[in-house]
Design a protein around this motif. Structure first.
Motif, PDB file in Angstrom:
ATOM      1  N   GLU A 277      10.132  -1.258   4.947  1.00 21.72           N
ATOM      2  CA  GLU A 277      10.842  -0.142   5.602  1.00 21.72           C
ATOM      3  C   GLU A 277      10.263   1.214   5.189  1.00 21.72           C
ATOM      4  OE1 GLU A 277      15.207   0.009   5.509  1.00 21.72           O
ATOM      5  OE2 GLU A 277      15.064  -2.113   5.035  1.00 21.72           O
ATOM      6  N   GLY A 278       9.822   1.975   6.168  1.00 21.64           N
ATOM      7  CA  GLY A 278       9.245   3.295   5.902  1.00 21.64           C
ATOM      8  C   GLY A 278       7.755   3.213   5.620  1.00 21.64           C
ATOM      9  N   THR A 279       7.210   1.971   5.564  1.00 21.71           N
ATOM     10  CA  THR A 279       5.787   1.786   5.245  1.00 21.71           C
ATOM     11  C   THR A 279       5.070   1.059   6.387  1.00 21.71           C
ATOM     12  OG1 THR A 279       6.242   1.794   2.881  1.00 21.71           O
ATOM     13  CG2 THR A 279       4.165   0.795   3.582  1.00 21.71           C
TER      14      THR A 279
ATOM     15  N   THR B 269       4.089   2.450  -0.535  1.00 24.00           N
ATOM     16  CA  THR B 269       5.539   2.574  -0.337  1.00 24.00           C
ATOM     17  C   THR B 269       5.879   3.992   0.108  1.00 24.00           C
ATOM     18  OG1 THR B 269       7.722   2.368  -1.380  1.00 24.00           O
ATOM     19  CG2 THR B 269       5.953   3.219  -2.757  1.00 24.00           C
ATOM     20  N   ASP B 270       7.052   4.138   0.724  1.00 23.32           N
ATOM     21  CA  ASP B 270       7.530   5.473   1.104  1.00 23.32           C
ATOM     22  C   ASP B 270       8.413   6.089   0.020  1.00 23.32           C
ATOM     23  OD1 ASP B 270       9.373   3.355   1.764  1.00 23.32           O
ATOM     24  OD2 ASP B 270      10.649   4.870   2.689  1.00 23.32           O
ATOM     25  N   VAL B 271       8.793   5.316  -0.995  1.00 24.82           N
ATOM     26  CA  VAL B 271       9.794   5.776  -1.971  1.00 24.82           C
ATOM     27  C   VAL B 271       9.104   6.123  -3.297  1.00 24.82           C
ATOM     28  CG1 VAL B 271      11.848   5.095  -3.278  1.00 24.82           C
ATOM     29  CG2 VAL B 271      11.621   4.430  -0.879  1.00 24.82           C
TER      30      VAL B 271
ATOM     31  N   ASP C  16       5.253  -2.343   0.859  1.00 23.09           N
ATOM     32  CA  ASP C  16       6.674  -2.200   1.169  1.00 23.09           C
ATOM     33  C   ASP C  16       6.819  -2.356   2.691  1.00 23.09           C
ATOM     34  OD1 ASP C  16       9.440  -1.069   1.024  1.00 23.09           O
ATOM     35  OD2 ASP C  16       8.471   0.617   2.025  1.00 23.09           O
TER      36      ASP C  16
END
Ligand SMILES: [Mg+2]
Length: 257
Positions: free
Chosen positions: A18-20, A207-209, A16
């Motif tokens: 964004e955030g990763t 991933t961050d999600v 991922d």
């Protein structure tokens, strides 16, 4: 949170953005303000180009559909004064963005503006410090690297092609966006495995999600949840359910065991 030993079946790492690999604030704090601050100048500089006129036509069609919405901003026809048309487009873009709208017309203009911004070096794709050394190491160890992000493949390639660490496109074998399916649906991960030509158990997804991690895991993909500054907080249940890493340095490949 700590070292994560990658299972021996893993040959492919799916990332991922964004955030990763990239601060979650990059889009909101850099890319979106860039549009708001530069749309007028962009329109004036690119006015003569067919692509720019097509973008304006699309925005005008969208504006016609939006007539009557709260705060709606019309775009004058092209036979009006240039300054009036430009100001109408500028105000309309600001209005749409203030509502966080994702209309195709808006996204099209934004995409063209970001392409110009990356090309001229006004914007550079951000990546965390640990990302590039880890990706190089993984690639050298024989891992195949792919991206799966909700941003378009074109936007992904701009971010990594014009990054703060230079052109990183050679690190990746391929890119997936949501045209393959939503990131929160298991089927998308099966399709990705099919496209790559491997089994889902050959893939590690970072991933961050957690909803994305859950969908991937259900498809048989190995997952780790990436905890970065500014990411959404995880519940205790989520923390217990998935391996957590705070930097890519914590990933230990099978060959390094
Ligand atoms: Mg993310």
């Amino acid at each position: 949170m700590g070292p994560l030993s990658v299972p021996a079946s893993v040959t492919t790492i799916l990332l991922d953005i964004e955030g990763t690999t990239t601060p979650i604030t990059f889009v909101k704090a850099i890319l979106f303000p860039y549009i708001q601050d530069n749309v007028k100048e962009y329109l004036l500089n690119h006015w003569q180009e067919k692509e720019c006129q097509e973008d304006i036509d699309q925005l005008r069609l969208q504006a016609e559909k939006d007539t009557g919405l709260n705060g709606f901003v019309p775009i004058p026809e092209n036979d009006a004064e240039l300054q009036q048309v430009v100001q109408g487009v500028v105000d309309n873009v600001h209005w749409q963005m203030s509502l966080d709208r994702k209309t195709t017309a808006l996204k099209q203009l934004q995409g063209h503006m970001w392409r110009a911004a990356y090309n001229t070096g006004q914007v550079k794709g951000e990546v965390y410090d640990d990302v590039v050394p880890a990706l190089r190491k993984w690639k050298e160890a024989g891992m195949k690297l792919y991206i799966f992000s909700s941003g378009s493949v074109e936007a992904q390639k701009l971010l990594f092609g014009y990054s703060i660490e230079g052109d990183l496109l050679e690190l990746y074998e391929g890119y997936f966006d949501t045209t393959i399916g939503p990131k929160v649906e298991s089927e998308s991960y099966r399709r990705i495995a099919d496209h790559i030509g491997c089994s889902t158990e050959n893939i590690l997804f970072l991933t961050d999600v957690t909803k994305e991690a859950k969908a991937a895991k259900e498809a048989g993909v190995h997952v780790a949840v990436v905890v970065r500054p500014g990411n959404a907080n995880l519940t205790d249940e989520e923390k217990a359910k998935y391996p957590l890493i705070s930097t890519f340095e914590q990933i230990i490949l099978p060959s390094a065991k």
